[in-house]
Design a protein around this motif. Structure first.
Motif, PDB file in Angstrom:
ATOM      1  N   THR A 689      -4.617 -28.279 -22.320  1.00 41.56           N
ATOM      2  CA  THR A 689      -5.238 -29.149 -21.275  1.00 41.56           C
ATOM      3  C   THR A 689      -5.390 -28.297 -20.045  1.00 41.56           C
ATOM      4  OG1 THR A 689      -2.868 -29.923 -20.659  1.00 41.56           O
ATOM      5  CG2 THR A 689      -4.251 -31.245 -22.559  1.00 41.56           C
ATOM      6  N   VAL A 690      -4.453 -27.408 -20.104  1.00 49.24           N
ATOM      7  CA  VAL A 690      -4.330 -26.395 -18.630  1.00 49.24           C
ATOM      8  C   VAL A 690      -5.194 -25.209 -18.829  1.00 49.24           C
ATOM      9  CG1 VAL A 690      -3.062 -25.227 -17.111  1.00 49.24           C
ATOM     10  CG2 VAL A 690      -2.231 -27.688 -18.291  1.00 49.24           C
ATOM     11  N   GLN A 691      -5.245 -24.424 -19.988  1.00 49.07           N
ATOM     12  CA  GLN A 691      -5.929 -23.415 -20.329  1.00 49.07           C
ATOM     13  C   GLN A 691      -7.272 -23.397 -21.234  1.00 49.07           C
ATOM     14  OE1 GLN A 691      -3.836 -19.461 -21.268  1.00 49.07           O
ATOM     15  NE2 GLN A 691      -4.205 -20.030 -23.163  1.00 49.07           N
ATOM     16  N   PHE A 692      -8.379 -23.096 -20.717  1.00 50.28           N
ATOM     17  CA  PHE A 692      -9.678 -23.517 -21.188  1.00 50.28           C
ATOM     18  C   PHE A 692     -10.644 -22.494 -20.841  1.00 50.28           C
ATOM     19  CE2 PHE A 692      -9.939 -24.830 -16.866  1.00 50.28           C
ATOM     20  CZ  PHE A 692     -11.065 -24.876 -16.465  1.00 50.28           C
ATOM     21  N   THR A 693     -11.951 -22.628 -21.596  1.00 50.83           N
ATOM     22  CA  THR A 693     -13.045 -21.536 -21.250  1.00 50.83           C
ATOM     23  C   THR A 693     -14.101 -22.676 -20.860  1.00 50.83           C
ATOM     24  OG1 THR A 693     -14.412 -19.607 -21.860  1.00 50.83           O
ATOM     25  CG2 THR A 693     -13.897 -21.284 -23.460  1.00 50.83           C
ATOM     26  N   PRO A 694     -14.842 -22.378 -19.982  1.00 50.49           N
ATOM     27  CA  PRO A 694     -16.022 -23.617 -19.627  1.00 50.49           C
ATOM     28  C   PRO A 694     -17.319 -23.053 -20.526  1.00 50.49           C
ATOM     29  CG  PRO A 694     -15.757 -21.944 -17.845  1.00 50.49           C
ATOM     30  CD  PRO A 694     -14.595 -21.748 -18.489  1.00 50.49           C
ATOM     31  N   ARG A 695     -17.823 -23.879 -21.035  1.00 51.96           N
ATOM     32  CA  ARG A 695     -19.039 -23.691 -21.963  1.00 51.96           C
ATOM     33  C   ARG A 695     -19.948 -24.738 -22.099  1.00 51.96           C
ATOM     34  NH1 ARG A 695     -19.908 -18.351 -24.971  1.00 51.96           N
ATOM     35  NH2 ARG A 695     -18.244 -17.278 -23.474  1.00 51.96           N
ATOM     36  N   THR A 742      -4.994 -21.570 -11.431  1.00 54.71           N
ATOM     37  CA  THR A 742      -5.815 -21.999 -10.424  1.00 54.71           C
ATOM     38  C   THR A 742      -5.399 -23.555 -10.079  1.00 54.71           C
ATOM     39  OG1 THR A 742      -7.638 -22.483 -11.716  1.00 54.71           O
ATOM     40  CG2 THR A 742      -7.489 -20.211 -11.134  1.00 54.71           C
ATOM     41  N   ALA A 743      -6.305 -23.844  -9.191  1.00 59.96           N
ATOM     42  CA  ALA A 743      -6.168 -25.484  -8.913  1.00 59.96           C
ATOM     43  C   ALA A 743      -6.913 -26.367 -10.205  1.00 59.96           C
ATOM     44  CB  ALA A 743      -6.968 -25.807  -7.771  1.00 59.96           C
ATOM     45  N   ASP A 744      -7.659 -25.421 -10.913  1.00 61.28           N
ATOM     46  CA  ASP A 744      -8.387 -26.056 -12.109  1.00 61.28           C
ATOM     47  C   ASP A 744      -7.710 -25.842 -13.481  1.00 61.28           C
ATOM     48  OD1 ASP A 744     -10.209 -27.765 -13.112  1.00 61.28           O
ATOM     49  OD2 ASP A 744     -11.855 -26.038 -13.467  1.00 61.28           O
ATOM     50  N   GLY A 745      -6.470 -24.954 -13.363  1.00 58.10           N
ATOM     51  CA  GLY A 745      -5.901 -24.574 -14.440  1.00 58.10           C
ATOM     52  C   GLY A 745      -6.253 -22.860 -14.757  1.00 58.10           C
ATOM     53  N   TYR A 746      -5.983 -22.586 -15.969  1.00 59.97           N
ATOM     54  CA  TYR A 746      -6.167 -21.146 -16.376  1.00 59.97           C
ATOM     55  C   TYR A 746      -7.710 -21.151 -17.019  1.00 59.97           C
ATOM     56  CZ  TYR A 746      -1.006 -21.254 -16.722  1.00 59.97           C
ATOM     57  OH  TYR A 746       0.444 -21.508 -16.347  1.00 59.97           O
ATOM     58  N   VAL A 747      -8.602 -20.432 -16.338  1.00 53.94           N
ATOM     59  CA  VAL A 747      -9.878 -20.357 -16.935  1.00 53.94           C
ATOM     60  C   VAL A 747     -10.010 -19.022 -17.687  1.00 53.94           C
ATOM     61  CG1 VAL A 747     -12.356 -19.912 -16.062  1.00 53.94           C
ATOM     62  CG2 VAL A 747     -10.516 -21.306 -14.712  1.00 53.94           C
ATOM     63  N   ILE A 748     -10.405 -18.983 -19.019  1.00 55.64           N
ATOM     64  CA  ILE A 748     -10.470 -17.878 -19.616  1.00 55.64           C
ATOM     65  C   ILE A 748     -11.864 -17.323 -19.663  1.00 55.64           C
ATOM     66  CG2 ILE A 748     -10.203 -17.125 -21.979  1.00 55.64           C
ATOM     67  CD1 ILE A 748      -7.668 -18.104 -20.426  1.00 55.64           C
ATOM     68  N   THR A 749     -12.019 -16.108 -19.466  1.00 51.42           N
ATOM     69  CA  THR A 749     -13.270 -15.504 -19.731  1.00 51.42           C
ATOM     70  C   THR A 749     -13.387 -14.027 -20.243  1.00 51.42           C
ATOM     71  OG1 THR A 749     -13.107 -14.353 -17.547  1.00 51.42           O
ATOM     72  CG2 THR A 749     -14.007 -16.642 -17.399  1.00 51.42           C
ATOM     73  N   SER A 750     -12.084 -13.929 -20.997  1.00 49.73           N
ATOM     74  CA  SER A 750     -11.793 -12.558 -21.634  1.00 49.73           C
ATOM     75  C   SER A 750     -10.454 -12.415 -22.302  1.00 49.73           C
ATOM     76  CB  SER A 750     -11.634 -11.345 -20.262  1.00 49.73           C
ATOM     77  OG  SER A 750     -11.227 -10.158 -20.687  1.00 49.73           O
ATOM     78  N   GLY A 751     -10.602 -11.544 -23.060  1.00 53.24           N
ATOM     79  CA  GLY A 751      -9.410 -11.412 -24.147  1.00 53.24           C
ATOM     80  C   GLY A 751      -9.758 -11.140 -25.347  1.00 53.24           C
ATOM     81  N   SER A 752      -9.284 -11.808 -26.610  1.00 57.85           N
ATOM     82  CA  SER A 752      -9.577 -11.759 -27.847  1.00 57.85           C
ATOM     83  C   SER A 752     -11.071 -11.953 -28.086  1.00 57.85           C
ATOM     84  CB  SER A 752      -8.862 -12.674 -28.803  1.00 57.85           C
ATOM     85  OG  SER A 752      -7.461 -12.099 -28.911  1.00 57.85           O
ATOM     86  N   SER A 753     -11.638 -11.251 -28.690  1.00 57.77           N
ATOM     87  CA  SER A 753     -13.211 -11.045 -28.603  1.00 57.77           C
ATOM     88  C   SER A 753     -13.575 -10.931 -30.281  1.00 57.77           C
ATOM     89  CB  SER A 753     -13.977 -10.045 -27.940  1.00 57.77           C
ATOM     90  OG  SER A 753     -13.507  -8.404 -28.268  1.00 57.77           O
ATOM     91  N   PHE A 754     -13.944  -9.763 -30.759  1.00 58.20           N
ATOM     92  CA  PHE A 754     -14.041  -9.907 -32.519  1.00 58.20           C
ATOM     93  C   PHE A 754     -12.796  -9.665 -33.121  1.00 58.20           C
ATOM     94  CE2 PHE A 754     -15.272  -7.018 -36.053  1.00 58.20           C
ATOM     95  CZ  PHE A 754     -15.853  -7.873 -36.757  1.00 58.20           C
ATOM     96  N   LEU A 755     -12.605 -10.880 -33.843  1.00 56.47           N
ATOM     97  CA  LEU A 755     -11.189 -10.817 -34.458  1.00 56.47           C
ATOM     98  C   LEU A 755     -11.786 -10.487 -36.067  1.00 56.47           C
ATOM     99  CD1 LEU A 755      -9.456 -13.918 -32.891  1.00 56.47           C
ATOM    100  CD2 LEU A 755      -8.111 -11.811 -33.465  1.00 56.47           C
ATOM    101  N   MET A 756     -10.944  -9.627 -36.695  1.00 60.29           N
ATOM    102  CA  MET A 756     -11.263  -9.463 -38.097  1.00 60.29           C
ATOM    103  C   MET A 756     -10.061  -9.118 -38.855  1.00 60.29           C
ATOM    104  SD  MET A 756     -13.966  -6.671 -39.737  1.00 60.29           S
ATOM    105  CE  MET A 756     -12.906  -5.079 -39.545  1.00 60.29           C
TER     106      MET A 756
END
Length: 820
Positions: A689-695, A742-756
């Motif tokens: 509820t706090v950590q998310f990515t906007p899509r 942030t005031a809106d939580g944890y915004v995610i735009t990077s990190g784990s990408s191609f998982l295999m």
């Protein structure tokens, strides 16, 4: 049939020109791309669910043609922008940019001469590699021809800067990719380097010294595991690929499958615009990469000749810098073009650079650097040879003979259960005398060299002596690079791993000996994420990652890499809870803070950073009150010092409370409680509820942690990219820079990408994957966020590699593409 996905892209960032110098001379000319006369290409693109293209063709050129075409369908604007960058034409089409960023980029890439280097290197490439570049270019251009300017995505629709590209354009882009961990960071600083006597002219905004650390930070790294026969339930090789890279820009990964019958059959992911596969597998070998902890360049401080700011002393003799005047076209706000010129300088080792407050060019000193990858034109040849390797020995020979790996470690496993690790990234070769002098300087004798190593992980040398020149050892790809025979490498039958610390503990049962410190530091405390990797790989319990039999299954590999276990919480949470329950109050900012509820939440938390984890947010903000170096050493948090003989259990144990006065640890907890309360975030808020990515206007919940949490599955907010489109969304007001809250939580735009996760079996390859941000950068595409939702739910998908698997996909779409 032909198809394309259209939808709103983020618009290119345009800004006005600040101050510049006009010139009457013409601009540095990069020739317009010539019309492409394709030699005749045919490829079949079969897309399975989630938009994965499986490309078959009769030859390598046609396979690359199909790959270039399929790539353009999803990321046409991104490559067009990168070609504009390496052609030094951003200011011509897009204006000067904020802080003259486009002007700085254009001049910087001219100074590095990436285009000239590409033009010279292209004819020297092996014929098969050259044919793949030509085919990829033809496929990309074919797509442009079919859709036309009006059919492009909104991010570049009808844009004059989207044009057919040439082989040299693509090669120049590959040269620039090799510079990611070196000159990429210094383009603006190269343009900014001007003698102190220069007045007026153009103002360049250069990132602060701390900003240069972002690319080298461990959160922009990866986890890689190669599991051998001794630790595999099936007795064959297994692999985990978990690169942590940006979810926007040119550093996105893109998945594809290339088949040329009897020649190549390879599956995996590549950086945008790169033919072939960078991380993946064929029928016999699987591999992944992690960003190396070693050095790709060395900086030099030059002592200037008094009264001559462009002359420096070298072995007691006076030398003059090389000055070259460059001219570019800049679009003014009203649309007209003007010439802008700038003189840029270089020493005998490389470009001059000036970072305000760090490497200022004064009347007495100036700074320059040498880049190990500036002459790397073999990147594609390296990966092409890996793609076609028929066994692990051939795979290794590609490293020994080509030596084109730019900035990564490599971890590989084969079908027979062998594993191999190498840090074969291009590394400067310094003499023992130079290394000894630098060690002394960076250990306090030279405050500037010490700060550069400690804060930026960069090597600063005395440029006034030839002692610090690179050594031209026989066997290196280029003079001055450590040859492959001397790079760190290890072969095992149990496992090898890396999580961005140095080569030393690739396998703790066989620590590698000390080599050149430019490969990275050894015998020191490991970052929490590396320690968590090692715990999961070595624990021998029924509840451990590999179960009671201590042998991994494919399901166990998947579960382990996304377990979201936090090393720091596993070590310290019981002690924190015990002390909090004993003394459930603390004073912060003069106010008594009740810790009763916080204690109860942490006591009930399982120490994981899953979407539904209650306690993860509170713990992160608590640990975020400590500095990163306090997680690596004995002190205010850990009571047990690092022990070289127990590298993944030390430092450990919680520092005890003082005999008198308030417990500093509980004060830190009170600080975290106060911050969350003031941010209107409930102490028991589930992480998702706090950590998310906007899509597409949605908040997709995200699991995962940070390197400082000791979580393998890293997710964070990252802005590393040079593309001007597909940029990260802005964040709300930052409340905690250590945690990204942030005031809106944890915004995610990077990190784990191609998982295999992959295993070789008696009947072939079984593999599963996730591309966390989807296959397309077009928000209107069905492949834009479909896998982001899968990732949120930890729902892996099967990789379709065999003909039976591909043809059995009910979502299969087949397309034939060709060029005369």
């Amino acid at each position: 049939m032909n198809y394309s996905f259209r939808g709103p892209f983020l618009r290119c960032v345009l800004a006005t020109l600040a101050t510049f110098t006009l010139a009457a001379c013409g601009e540095d000319t990069v020739p317009e791309p010539p019309p492409i006369a394709a030699p005749g290409y045919e490829a079949t693109i079969r897309r399975t669910r989630h938009g994965i293209p499986h490309i078959t063709a009769r030859d390598l050129g046609s396979a690359a043609f199909g790959q270039g075409y399929a790539f353009a369908q999803e990321h046409v604007c991104a490559l067009a922008d990168q070609v504009l960058k390496v052609r030094s034409e951003r200011a011509r089409f897009l204006g000067a940019g904020a802080g003259n960023a486009n002007v700085a980029s254009d001049f910087g890439y001219l100074a590095l001469d990436v285009y000239g280097r590409a033009r010279e290197a292209l004819p020297r490439l092996p014929a098969d590699v050259k044919s793949m570049i030509e085919g990829y270019v033809a496929g990309y251009n074919r797509y442009l021809e079919e859709v036309g300017p009006a059919g492009l995505p909104p991010g570049c629709v009808n844009a004059a800067w989207v044009r057919p590209i040439s082989d040299v354009d693509l090669m120049a882009y590959h040269v620039s990719l090799a510079l990611l961990m070196s000159s990429y960071q210094f383009v603006a600083a190269v343009t900014n380097a001007q003698p102190p006597t220069t007045t007026g002219g153009m103002r360049i905004t250069v990132p602060s010294p701390e900003a240069f650390k972002e690319l080298r930070d461990h959160d922009t790294g990866s986890n890689g595991w190669a599991i051998g026969a001794e630790r595999s339930r099936g007795g064959r090789g297994m692999l985990v690929a978990n690169p942590h890279f940006p979810w926007q820009g040119e550093l996105r990964l893109w998945e594809s499958h290339l088949t040329v019958p009897g020649v190549m059959n390879v599956y995996g992911a590549s950086l945008l615009g790169v033919p072939g596969v960078l991380i993946g597998f064929n029928e016999n070998v699987a591999w992944t990469h992690t960003v190396s902890a070693g050095q790709r360049m060395t900086l030099y401080r030059l002592k200037l000749v008094p009264g001559k700011p462009t002359h420096y002393l070298y072995d007691g003799q006076e030398r003059q810098m090389t000055a070259r005047e460059h001219t570019i076209l800049v679009r003014l706000p009203e649309g007209s073009l003007t010439n802008v010129k700038r003189t840029l300088y270089s020493s005998h080792v490389g470009p001059m650079l000036a970072i305000p407050g760090a490497t200022d060019w004064t009347s007495t000193v100036a700074f320059t650097y040498r880049d190990a990858n500036l002459e790397n034109s073999t990147l594609l040849a390296q990966f092409h040879a890996m793609n076609r390797a028929r066994n692990l020995q051939e795979f290794k020979e590609a490293f020994a003979t080509i030596q084109g790996i730019p900035w990564v470690n490599t971890l590989a496993a084969d079908r027979d259960g062998n594993t191999w690790y190498a840090d074969a990234a291009a590394t400067p070769d310094l003499s023992s005398a130079a290394i000894d002098a630098w060690r002394t300087a960076s250990s306090g004798a030279d405050p500037q060299a010490t700060l550069f190593l400690r804060n930026l992980n960069l090597v600063l040398l005395d440029g006034s002596t030839s002692v610090n020149e690179w050594v031209a050892t026989p066997g290196g790809r280029s003079p001055g690079l450590i040859p492959f025979a001397r790079v760190p490498q290890l072969a095992r039958r149990d496992f090898v791993f890396n999580a961005n610390d140095s080569y030393w503990l690739t396998n703790p049962a066989e620590p590698l000996p000390d080599l050149s410190p430019l490969h990275g530091p050894t015998r020191r405390s490991q970052q929490p994420r590396s320690r968590m990797n090692l715990v999961m790989l070595t624990e021998q319990t029924a509840e451990g990652a590999s179960g009671a039999d201590w042998k991994f299954t494919l399901d166990e590999l998947q579960a382990a890499i996304l377990s979201n276990r936090g090393l720091v919480a596993e070590m310290l949470r019981p002690g924190v809870v015990e002390r909090c329950q004993a003394t459930p109050t603390a004073t912060y900012q003069g106010r008594s803070v009740d810790l009763t509820r916080a204690c109860a939440i942490l006591a009930a938390w399982n120490g994981r950073f899953d979407v539904d984890s209650v306690g993860a947010v509170l713990w992160r903000e608590f640990i975020g009150t400590y500095l990163v170096n306090q997680l690596l050493n004995k002190g205010t948090l850990f009571d047990t010092a690092f022990d070289v003989n127990a590298p993944f259990t030390t430092p450990g144990t919680l520092t005890p409370a003082p005999a008198q006065g308030e417990d500093p640890m509980l004060v830190k907890l009170a600080q975290a409680v106060t911050l969350l309360a003031s941010s209107n975030i409930a102490l028991d808020a589930p992480l998702g509820t706090v950590q998310f990515t906007p899509r597409r206007g949605l908040r997709i919940p995200m699991h995962g942690g940070h390197n400082r949490d000791g979580v393998a599955n890293v997710v964070n907010y990252g802005t590393i990219q040079s593309t001007l489109i597909d940029v990260p969304p802005p964040r709300a007001r930052l409340l905690n820079g250590e945690t990204g809250l942030t005031a809106d939580g944890y915004v995610i735009t990077s990190g784990s990408s191609f998982l295999m996760a992959l295993e070789f079996t008696d009947t072939g390859v079984q593999a599963r994957a996730l591309m966390t941000y989807g296959q397309s950068s077009n928000p209107a595409s069905p492949y834009y966020s479909d896998q982001t939702e899968l990732f949120s739910g930890k729902q892996w998908r099967d990789i379709r590699f065999t003909e039976e698997q591909i043809l059995g996909d009910p979502a299969l779409v087949v397309q034939s593409v060709s060029a005369p």
